[in-house]
Design an enzyme around this catalytic site. Structure first.
Site, PDB file in Angstrom:
ATOM      1  N   HIS A 114     -54.430  -5.116  -7.859  1.00 30.27           N
ATOM      2  CA  HIS A 114     -52.993  -5.060  -8.108  1.00 30.27           C
ATOM      3  C   HIS A 114     -52.358  -4.039  -7.180  1.00 30.27           C
ATOM      4  O   HIS A 114     -53.005  -3.075  -6.765  1.00 30.27           O
ATOM      5  CB  HIS A 114     -52.713  -4.678  -9.566  1.00 30.27           C
ATOM      6  CG  HIS A 114     -52.830  -5.830 -10.503  1.00 30.27           C
ATOM      7  ND1 HIS A 114     -51.785  -6.668 -10.775  1.00 30.27           N
ATOM      8  CD2 HIS A 114     -53.880  -6.295 -11.212  1.00 30.27           C
ATOM      9  CE1 HIS A 114     -52.186  -7.593 -11.632  1.00 30.27           C
ATOM     10  NE2 HIS A 114     -53.449  -7.394 -11.910  1.00 30.27           N
ATOM     11  N   LYS A 172     -42.188  -5.357 -20.468  1.00 26.09           N
ATOM     12  CA  LYS A 172     -40.976  -5.554 -19.671  1.00 26.09           C
ATOM     13  C   LYS A 172     -39.971  -6.405 -20.439  1.00 26.09           C
ATOM     14  O   LYS A 172     -38.761  -6.245 -20.282  1.00 26.09           O
ATOM     15  CB  LYS A 172     -41.330  -6.207 -18.333  1.00 26.09           C
ATOM     16  CG  LYS A 172     -40.152  -6.337 -17.366  1.00 26.09           C
ATOM     17  CD  LYS A 172     -40.626  -6.551 -15.948  1.00 26.09           C
ATOM     18  CE  LYS A 172     -41.194  -7.929 -15.753  1.00 26.09           C
ATOM     19  NZ  LYS A 172     -40.150  -8.988 -15.728  1.00 26.09           N
TER      20      LYS A 172
END
Length: 933
Positions: free
Chosen positions: A158, A592
């Site tokens: 990532h 999120k």
């Protein structure tokens, strides 16, 4: 870390008898050497500049001195480009060297506890096994637990892993040299050599490029993931198994049988296609080949090494008939060693391993040698040969020789096989829909569009096609590039399983899964590749794993699985997968979507409901936790996190992602790596066999209160992020998100789509950006408002607070939630965050949004202290508090410099030096924070 011996930011409590004395000495030593390096290579003026900035930053941080803050601003705002680069590099290396000293001290303190004979600590397998034995769990129950368990950290690539391999290598060298000083009685001359080696390493580090010159490729990420096998996994995982067996043997007062291999490392690197167009079928094959090459190379080296020690002579010992038979098939030894049967056996094993590597297409040393040996059909044959050696040694009074390296090699062969690690495939559900839609269009005369059909109609058609023996694919060229790519991936998956075994590629993860239809779509694609079949004898060589990521999907996931298990064909299919279904829960996107409190609570509830559904259908559940390094992405201490799971949700089965810079911090050092792996094992044992969270059954009103808190927290979070006019602009301008996109720290784009909408932004750079500007919204926002509303609406504020305090004392879920938030708040800094907010060009927007952030931060602090009873952050974690206190004065100047550099860059100064300096500050702050993304 001081640049000279006169300055000292560390508190004066510093006697040789004080437990942290060695840490302080290491930090001073490394700081002095870095200072000397800067003086030698950059000059006295630069040295003095860096030291002035350091001392001023310490004064500001320690005393909240406004004059020091103004002085710091003045210095930093007037640096030349060249000075800026040097200062950024200096403070980045301060942080890096502090991290090295801190990691070494953690190991030092653990060893001190062991030497002193102290009781085993929480998170150790020793204490975990003591607890379960004390509860009355017998050896057979433990053996059954290990036989059915799976504990698997899964490495993922990532865009938050900012360390280069060269930097990691020098970290290890510096740590090794510090250990040498710590553990060895060095002579004065040896000490001088050690110091010179340290100075040389630091000087080389200073002259080594920190930033990558080009963006990482997926091949680079594969290689980066493999280095942790050399650093930690290949040797420490067998060590943990040996430790477990030895502990069990002591408790049982007799030889314990070998426990099943339940701890394995997984990987997404090279198989995760979600949003990464660079992961192709060739890349996936490359990953599988590199995995196999590494582990075969390791086996060959170990067999060579062990074989050289096996000089036992037939004139002095006896061997089993099985070993005699194995030795008779081995290549000949020199006449002088013809009486050494074990060496002959290891020579034969060595030859077969080289033949195996050639057969599997692995490019490793020794493969070009003349070799007529037969390759192993699979790793089980290799294990069988090692077992013959071990049994022969034990049967003929050579038990000790069957321990140590040979025992570890045998365990490694069982754990890693010839494939090293199971590689997961992952793709977004929307891509599967697109592919199936094309297959539908090419193979039916129906005028309807697949995507316009209802979900029930799609399920009906998918089930019919799954039962039908026909293939829907005749020629790849008939389809779009996207569909061709997906079909080639699955065809390659079948080839990888054929070459390296089913364990090499056992899982398929569906991102953004929302219904049964998404699972059946993947089943149909697997059928096309020959990896799955329905009908009279349903079976699959791949686990189909839905990933539920949004708040709504978490709320609906149990219903989805209930509907799926109601399909007779699918239930029969599960029997070929040991009646086990894996479900992945996404921490990052749910955070999120709904914020910190709601994400954690909805995942907790989802686990409860999934456990009930699976129990009702008689299906075994394995949860895969898709979490990141930060609290905002599900991070935090693994031991407490696993113990805080709902009762029955672990049951010996857990997978979890290890992402970004967390991989380096956990697994670069072998001792720390072993401790982290032990922690996972210990927590899983305790969570499964001790059922510690019984409060769930006795206090349902806890859940009612959490539901209220979650609802308020989610509303507060979404009001800020999704409903505040201009918030997107505030985010883009007050964080380095756009600059992160240009930093060469990952192969994937920062957004799933070519968009700057918050909804489309990947959760990783979202969290990374808030970490860099020290606001850290994803790790706390909404909690303060939630508690404030709950207490005010309760009527009796004192009684409401008492309820929350009772929940905190007795409920591991809330303890872990607040502990993680405590850590995030301790790393946040609204003073620095306000400076980032000044980058927002609209003054009214800046004032409005940041006022909301500050108000919520103050509420979080107020209620965190009220519920826990603490008067300061990290009051119950002095080790972490010390760590942050030491590192913060080196992070602060990097933040201040980053703000000034962003201002210059966005004002039109696009000099390459400015861009490089911004990227260096991103790297430096991430290094200092240690769990930034």
């Amino acid at each position: 870390m001081s640049l000279n011996t006169r300055a000292n930011i560390i508190p004066e409590k510093n006697t040789p008898n004080e437990k942290d004395y060695p840490l302080r000495e290491d930090i001073r030593l490394l700081g002095r050497m870095l200072g000397d390096t800067i003086r030698e290579l950059e000059g006295e003026t630069m040295f003095n500049l860096v030291e002035t900035i350091r001392q001023t930053s310490v004064r500001f941080r320690r005393d909240q001195d406004e004059a020091a803050e103004h002085e710091l601003d003045t210095i930093l705002n007037h640096l030349s480009h060249k000075e800026t680069i040097a200062v950024v590099r200096a403070f980045s290396y301060f942080s890096l060297l502090s991290n090295i000293a801190e990691d070494l001290h953690h190991n030092r303190r653990r060893r001190a506890h062991l030497r002193a004979g102290s009781p085993p600590q929480d998170g150790s397998v020793t204490l975990a096994l003591q607890r379960v034995v004390k509860k009355g769990i017998d050896a057979e129950q433990l053996q059954n637990f290990f036989a059915s368990a799976l504990i698997s950290p899964v490495l993922t690539a990532h865009p938050t892993e900012v360390q280069r391999r060269s930097i990691l290598d020098y970290q290890l060298k510096i740590q090794r040299l510090l250990k040498e000083r710590d553990r060895t009685q060095l002579t004065p001359n040896e000490m001088r050599h050690n110091e010179e080696d340290l100075r040389s390493a630091i000087q080389t580090l200073w002259q080594t490029r920190v930033l990558r010159s080009v963006r990482l490729t997926v091949q680079d990420e594969i290689e980066n993931g493999l280095i942790y096998y050399h650093y930690t996994f290949l040797r420490q995982i067998p060590y943990i198994y040996a430790k477990l067996e030895d502990i069990l043997e002591r408790h049982m007062d007799k030889a314990a049988p070998r426990i099943a291999s339940f701890l394995r490392i997984g990987s997404w690197i090279g198989g995760d296609r979600d949003g990464n167009p660079f992961v192709t079928h060739q890349i996936m094959l490359h990953a599988a080949e590199r995995h196999s090459a590494l582990i075969l190379d390791f086996y060959i080296s170990e067999v060579e090494r062990i074989g050289q020690t096996m000089s036992l002579s037939e004139r002095l010992i006896k061997v089993s008939s099985d070993l005699e038979g194995l030795a008779s098939t081995a290549p000949g030894l020199p006449a002088s060693r013809i009486d050494e049967p074990y060496r002959r056996v290891f020579l034969g094993i060595h030859a077969r391993l080289i033949a195996t590597s050639r057969h599997l297409g692995s490019s490793i040393r020794g493969c070009c040698q003349e070799n007529n040996a037969e390759p192993y059909a699979d790793s089980a044959e290799f294990v069988h040969d090692l077992d013959i050696v071990i049994r022969s040694l034990r049967q003929h009074r050579s038990d000790r020789l069957a321990q140590g390296a040979l025992r570890d090699l045998r365990r490694a062969a069982d754990v890693f096989g010839f494939h090293l690690a199971p590689l997961d495939m992952r793709q977004h559900s929307k891509i599967h829909e697109q592919v199936i839609s094309e297959l539908y269009e090419k193979n039916t005369r129906d005028d309807r569009n697949y995507l316009e059909m209802s979900r029930s109609e799609r399920v009906e058609w998918l089930l019919a096609e799954l039962r039908h023996p026909r293939s829907l694919v005749t020629s790849f060229s008939d389809f779009s590039d996207v569909t061709q790519g997906e079909l080639r991936i699955l065809k390659m998956a079948a080839e990888i399983q054929r070459r390296f075994g089913h364990a090499a590629l056992p899982n398929y993860i569906i991102s953004m899964a929302t219904g049964v239809v998404h699972i059946l779509e993947v089943a149909l694609l697997l059928k096309e590749a020959g990896l799955l079949q329905f009908g009279d004898d349903p079976r699959s060589t791949v686990n189909i794993i839905p990933l539920f990521e949004t708040i709504d999907d978490l709320r609906g996931c149990a219903s989805v699985m209930d509907e799926l298990f109601s399909l007779p064909d699918y239930r029969k299919l599960l029997l070929s997968r040991d009646n086990l279904q894996e479900v992945m829960l996404g921490y990052s996107d749910s955070n999120k979507d709904g914020g910190f409190v709601t994400s954690n609570w909805e995942i907790y509830k989802a686990e409860i409901e999934l456990t009930r559904v699976f129990d009702r259908h008689g299906v075994r559940l394995r949860l895969f936790h898709g979490r990141g390094g930060t609290v905002g992405r599900g991070g935090g201490p693994s031991y407490q996190g696993i113990l805080a799971q709902p009762p029955g949700s672990v049951s010996g089965q857990i997978r979890l992602t290890e992402q970004g810079e967390v991989i380096a911090s956990k697994y670069t050092d072998p001792e720390i790596g072993r401790r982290n792996l032990e922690t996972l094992v210990a927590a899983t044992i305790e969570s499964t066999l001790l059922d510690r969270d019984a409060v769930h059954y006795h206090a349902p009103h806890y859940h009612q209160i959490m539901e209220e808190l979650s609802s308020s927290a989610c509303a507060a979070y979404r009001d800020l992020v999704y409903k505040t006019p201009g918030f997107k602009q505030f985010f883009l301008e007050s964080t380095p998100i756009r600059e992160i996109a240009g930093l060469h720290i990952g192969s994937r784009p920062t957004s799933r789509k070519p968009s700057d909408k918050i909804e489309d932004l990947r959760a990783i750079p979202w969290v990374f950006s808030w970490s860099l500007n020290r606001t850290m919204i994803p790790g706390w926002y909404g909690f303060g408002t939630a508690v404030e509303n709950f207490v005010q609406q309760a009527g009796n504020e004192q009684e409401a607070l008492k309820q929350l305090q009772e929940m905190y004392r007795t409920w591991p879920f809330l303890q872990t939630l607040l502990s993680n938030m405590d850590m995030v708040l301790s790393k946040s800094d609204l003073g620095i965050a306000s400076r980032y907010a000044e980058l927002v060009t609209d003054p009214e927007l800046r004032q409005s949004v940041f006022t909301s952030i500050r108000t919520e931060w103050e509420l979080c602090m107020k209620w965190l202290f009220a519920i826990t009873g603490y008067s300061e952050l990290l009051q119950d974690n002095p080790t972490l508090a010390r760590s942050i206190r030491i590192r913060t004065p080196y992070i602060d100047p990097l933040n201040h410099l980053q703000i000034e550099l962003l201002r210059r860059y966005r004002s039109g100064d696009d000099d390459d030096t400015v861009r490089r300096a911004i990227h260096l500050t991103i790297n430096g702050v991430a290094t200092g924070l240690r769990n930034s993304g």
